[in-house]
Design a protein around this motif. Structure first.
Motif, short mmCIF file in Angstrom:
data_model
loop_
_atom_site.label_atom_id
_atom_site.label_comp_id
_atom_site.label_asym_id
_atom_site.label_seq_id
_atom_site.Cartn_x
_atom_site.Cartn_y
_atom_site.Cartn_z
N UNK A 194 81.14 74.33 89.94
CA UNK A 194 82.43 74.07 89.31
C UNK A 194 83.51 73.80 90.36
N UNK A 195 83.55 74.64 91.39
CA UNK A 195 84.55 74.47 92.44
C UNK A 195 84.35 73.16 93.18
N UNK A 196 83.10 72.82 93.50
CA UNK A 196 82.81 71.58 94.22
C UNK A 196 83.18 70.37 93.39
N UNK A 197 82.88 70.41 92.09
CA UNK A 197 83.25 69.30 91.21
C UNK A 197 84.77 69.15 91.14
N UNK A 198 85.48 70.26 91.06
CA UNK A 198 86.94 70.20 90.97
C UNK A 198 87.55 69.67 92.26
N UNK A 199 87.03 70.12 93.39
CA UNK A 199 87.54 69.61 94.67
C UNK A 199 87.26 68.11 94.80
N UNK A 200 86.06 67.70 94.42
CA UNK A 200 85.71 66.28 94.48
C UNK A 200 86.59 65.46 93.54
N UNK A 201 86.78 65.98 92.33
CA UNK A 201 87.62 65.28 91.37
C UNK A 201 89.04 65.12 91.86
N UNK A 202 89.61 66.17 92.41
CA UNK A 202 90.96 66.08 92.96
C UNK A 202 91.05 65.10 94.11
N UNK A 203 90.01 65.08 94.95
CA UNK A 203 90.00 64.15 96.08
C UNK A 203 89.99 62.70 95.60
N UNK A 204 89.19 62.41 94.58
CA UNK A 204 89.13 61.03 94.10
C UNK A 204 90.38 60.63 93.34
N UNK A 205 91.04 61.56 92.71
CA UNK A 205 92.35 61.24 92.13
C UNK A 205 93.34 60.86 93.23
N UNK A 206 93.26 61.57 94.35
CA UNK A 206 94.14 61.23 95.48
C UNK A 206 93.81 59.83 96.02
N UNK A 207 92.51 59.51 96.10
CA UNK A 207 92.13 58.17 96.52
C UNK A 207 92.67 57.11 95.56
N UNK A 208 92.64 57.43 94.26
CA UNK A 208 93.15 56.50 93.27
C UNK A 208 94.63 56.24 93.44
N UNK A 209 95.40 57.28 93.70
CA UNK A 209 96.83 57.11 93.92
C UNK A 209 97.11 56.31 95.19
N UNK A 210 96.28 56.54 96.21
CA UNK A 210 96.42 55.76 97.45
C UNK A 210 96.17 54.28 97.18
N UNK A 211 95.15 54.00 96.37
CA UNK A 211 94.83 52.60 96.06
C UNK A 211 95.95 51.93 95.26
N UNK A 212 96.56 52.69 94.34
CA UNK A 212 97.68 52.14 93.57
C UNK A 212 98.85 51.83 94.49
N UNK A 213 99.11 52.72 95.42
CA UNK A 213 100.20 52.49 96.38
C UNK A 213 99.95 51.22 97.19
N UNK A 214 98.69 51.01 97.57
CA UNK A 214 98.37 49.81 98.35
C UNK A 214 98.45 48.56 97.49
N UNK A 215 98.04 48.67 96.23
CA UNK A 215 98.09 47.51 95.32
C UNK A 215 99.52 47.08 95.09
#
Length: 217
Positions: A194-215
């Motif tokens: 559960x913890x690993x999934x949550x950490x991974x999920x949060x990390x990919x949300x951060x990647x998504x926000x980074x991609x939006x900023x670049x777009x």
């Protein structure tokens, strides 16, 4: 986690992929396969086979992700990366909320069942046979796994360079595989899916926000 500066695509790719792959691979079926195989055979043979399989899947996944960059209009790629990252992050968080308390035990049981089937005829002896067994089992388990999707999505993001992604992904796989064959019994009982999934999920949300900023930029 603080993402690396977007001005250095190599450093950003290395740090992001190393973190993402390490989180995704810990407690995964391939982790337990390496752990169980290392308890039955020489750990270095298991490591060689497992890491070779992970390297091949990594190269295939990076090829798919970078292929998306080439096939699609450049203006679309950052938005696609953002959608993939955000969707994957949300999925991981949703999956985390649905995971049973014994999720890691289930992964270990599935890995052990696959190994038992492969060794049922008693033909796995010697370094070559062990390396090949580890290679085949890990390769098949990794196809369609969340680690493979993570690699594809990272490669689709224009912010990340190929060399950085390759280095970070392979180092993450090597680290987790080394932990599995060297200290897997100790680590395996302390993993919280559960913890690993949550950490991974949060990390990919951060990647998504980074991609939006670049777009947008």
């Amino acid at each position: 986690m603080t993402l690396p500066p977007t001005g250095d695509p190599g450093l950003a790719a290395f740090g992001s992929s190393l973190t993402a792959i390490t989180l995704a691979e810990l407690g995964d079926k391939t982790f337990f396969m390496a752990l169980i195989l290392a308890a039955r055979h020489r750990p270095r043979w298991v490591f060689l086979g497992a890491f070779a399989a992970l390297t091949l899947v990594t190269l295939l996944s990076l090829g798919m992700g970078f292929g998306l960059r080439e096939w699609l209009p450049q203006a679309v790629v950052p938005w696609l990366a953002a959608v993939l990252f955000l969707g994957f992050g949300v999925k991981l968080l949703v999956d985390a909320s649905r995971l049973p308390a014994d999720a890691a035990t289930e992964e270990a049981s599935e890995a052990e069942a696959a190994i038992e089937a492969a060794e049922s005829d008693g033909s796995v002896r010697g370094p070559g046979a062990v390396i090949w067994e580890a290679f085949v089992l890990v390769f098949l388990a990794e196809l369609g796994d969340r680690t493979q999707f993570a690699t594809i999505f990272l490669a689709a993001a224009p912010a990340f360079s190929f060399a950085g992604l390759l280095a970070g992904t392979l180092l993450g796989h090597a680290l987790v595989t080394w932990l599995a064959v060297g200290a897997g019994q100790w680590i395996g009982g302390r993993i919280s899916e559960k913890v690993l999934y949550r950490l991974s999920g949060g990390l990919f949300l951060a990647f998504g926000l980074l991609s939006i900023r670049q777009a947008i930029g």
